[in-house]
Design an enzyme around this catalytic site. Sequence first.
Site, PDB file in Angstrom:
ATOM      1  N   HIS A 197       3.920  -6.869 -10.885  1.00 33.83           N
ATOM      2  CA  HIS A 197       4.222  -6.348  -9.552  1.00 33.83           C
ATOM      3  C   HIS A 197       3.854  -7.307  -8.425  1.00 33.83           C
ATOM      4  CE1 HIS A 197       4.680  -3.277  -6.456  1.00 33.83           C
ATOM      5  NE2 HIS A 197       3.450  -3.508  -6.037  1.00 33.83           N
ATOM      6  N   GLY A 208       0.846  -1.177   0.000  1.00 33.54           N
ATOM      7  CA  GLY A 208       0.000   0.000   0.000  1.00 33.54           C
ATOM      8  C   GLY A 208       0.892   1.242   0.000  1.00 33.54           C
ATOM      9  N   ASP A 267       6.869  -5.041 -14.146  1.00 28.21           N
ATOM     10  CA  ASP A 267       6.171  -4.415 -13.025  1.00 28.21           C
ATOM     11  C   ASP A 267       5.827  -2.979 -13.430  1.00 28.21           C
ATOM     12  OD1 ASP A 267       5.517  -3.073 -10.675  1.00 28.21           O
ATOM     13  OD2 ASP A 267       6.923  -4.233  -9.456  1.00 28.21           O
ATOM     14  N   SER A 325       6.850  -4.104  -2.325  1.00 21.71           N
ATOM     15  CA  SER A 325       6.208  -2.856  -2.715  1.00 21.71           C
ATOM     16  C   SER A 325       6.334  -1.837  -1.588  1.00 21.71           C
ATOM     17  CB  SER A 325       4.762  -3.167  -3.091  1.00 21.71           C
ATOM     18  OG  SER A 325       4.196  -2.108  -3.784  1.00 21.71           O
ATOM     19  N   TRP A 326       5.232  -1.248  -1.112  1.00 22.01           N
ATOM     20  CA  TRP A 326       5.359  -0.376   0.058  1.00 22.01           C
ATOM     21  C   TRP A 326       6.038  -1.119   1.206  1.00 22.01           C
ATOM     22  CZ3 TRP A 326       6.130   3.780   2.556  1.00 22.01           C
ATOM     23  CH2 TRP A 326       5.985   3.790   3.952  1.00 22.01           C
TER      24      TRP A 326
END
Length: 318
Positions: free
Chosen positions: A298, A43, A270, A115-116
């Site tokens: 991703h 996120g 991605d 990711s985050w």
Amino acid sequence: MRSFYPEIEPYDSGMLEVGDGQSLYWETSGNPQGKATVFLHGGPGGESGPNHRRLFDPAKYRIVLLDQRGSGRSLPHASEPGADLSDNTTWHLVADLEKLREHLGIDRWQVFGGSWGSALALAYAETHPERVTELVLRGIFTLRKSELDWFYEGGAEQLFPDLWESFLSPVPIDQRDDIISAYHRLLNDPDAAIHEPAAVAWSTWEASTITLLRRPEVVATFAEPRHALAFARIENHYFVNKGWFDEGQLIRDAGVLADIPGIIVQGRYDACTPPITAWDLHRAWPEAEFVMVPDAGHAFDEPGTLSALIEATDRFAE
Ligand code: STX
């Protein structure tokens, strides 16, 4: 090719009060005497889920999952009316991880983030390197201006012009020169007729572009309004504030990681966090293994990515 370990249930879970009126959902699964690992979800504003447990050998790992401030089962939830995110920053989350680690009686742990989650893992490890046994990072995201511009200000539009139109549709024409800021106003409008469609459009854009091929079930999950609102509000709040990082900070400070065994797993296609960021991290932290998955986007559960991640957690379990 490796794939998920079998489904397991937590052997313990709870809510940890971390101050500022926030309490965080956490759970532990696998082997209570095993090697500690903590999974950091994406996120920001995503949540941890049952498949995240399955990235680790349950006979060897004590697997810690949590929902970050405002997300998932943590309280208060960012979808609530009048949600106040002023006590929700990267550095609050880093401090929360220390509180959870101490609460669980863990001295050092492996940190796994995509990711985050990779940004948070880097922020945590660069602040508390002595607490990290290994880093397993996927789909590298560091919130540089170029990364936010790519995905939220036109860039990925080049690949997904059709989906981009839907993402832009809630944004007034005269505010399209700064889409993240325009969305900030929409998502925090008290009127549900304004914030809800904006949240759904924001979350749908991300959910429809994170997999190599569109997966309708992923899009449906993220378009559910309560989920979409928390996800979009938290992400947008972090992005208008540039993650509370200096520009390029996480890669600038990667030298701190030199003695931490690590692996960087990156999908070639991605579209959310394109490979340039993983490559820049690889250049700054050459000691870590670098794996470019040739046929993945991703998401963490695309076959080649999942296989590389589980190979890594298996290797680090020994
Ligand atoms: N956001 C990247 C990220 O962390 C810029 C992310 N994107 N989608 C996700 O996470 C979910 C998997 C939580 C949907």
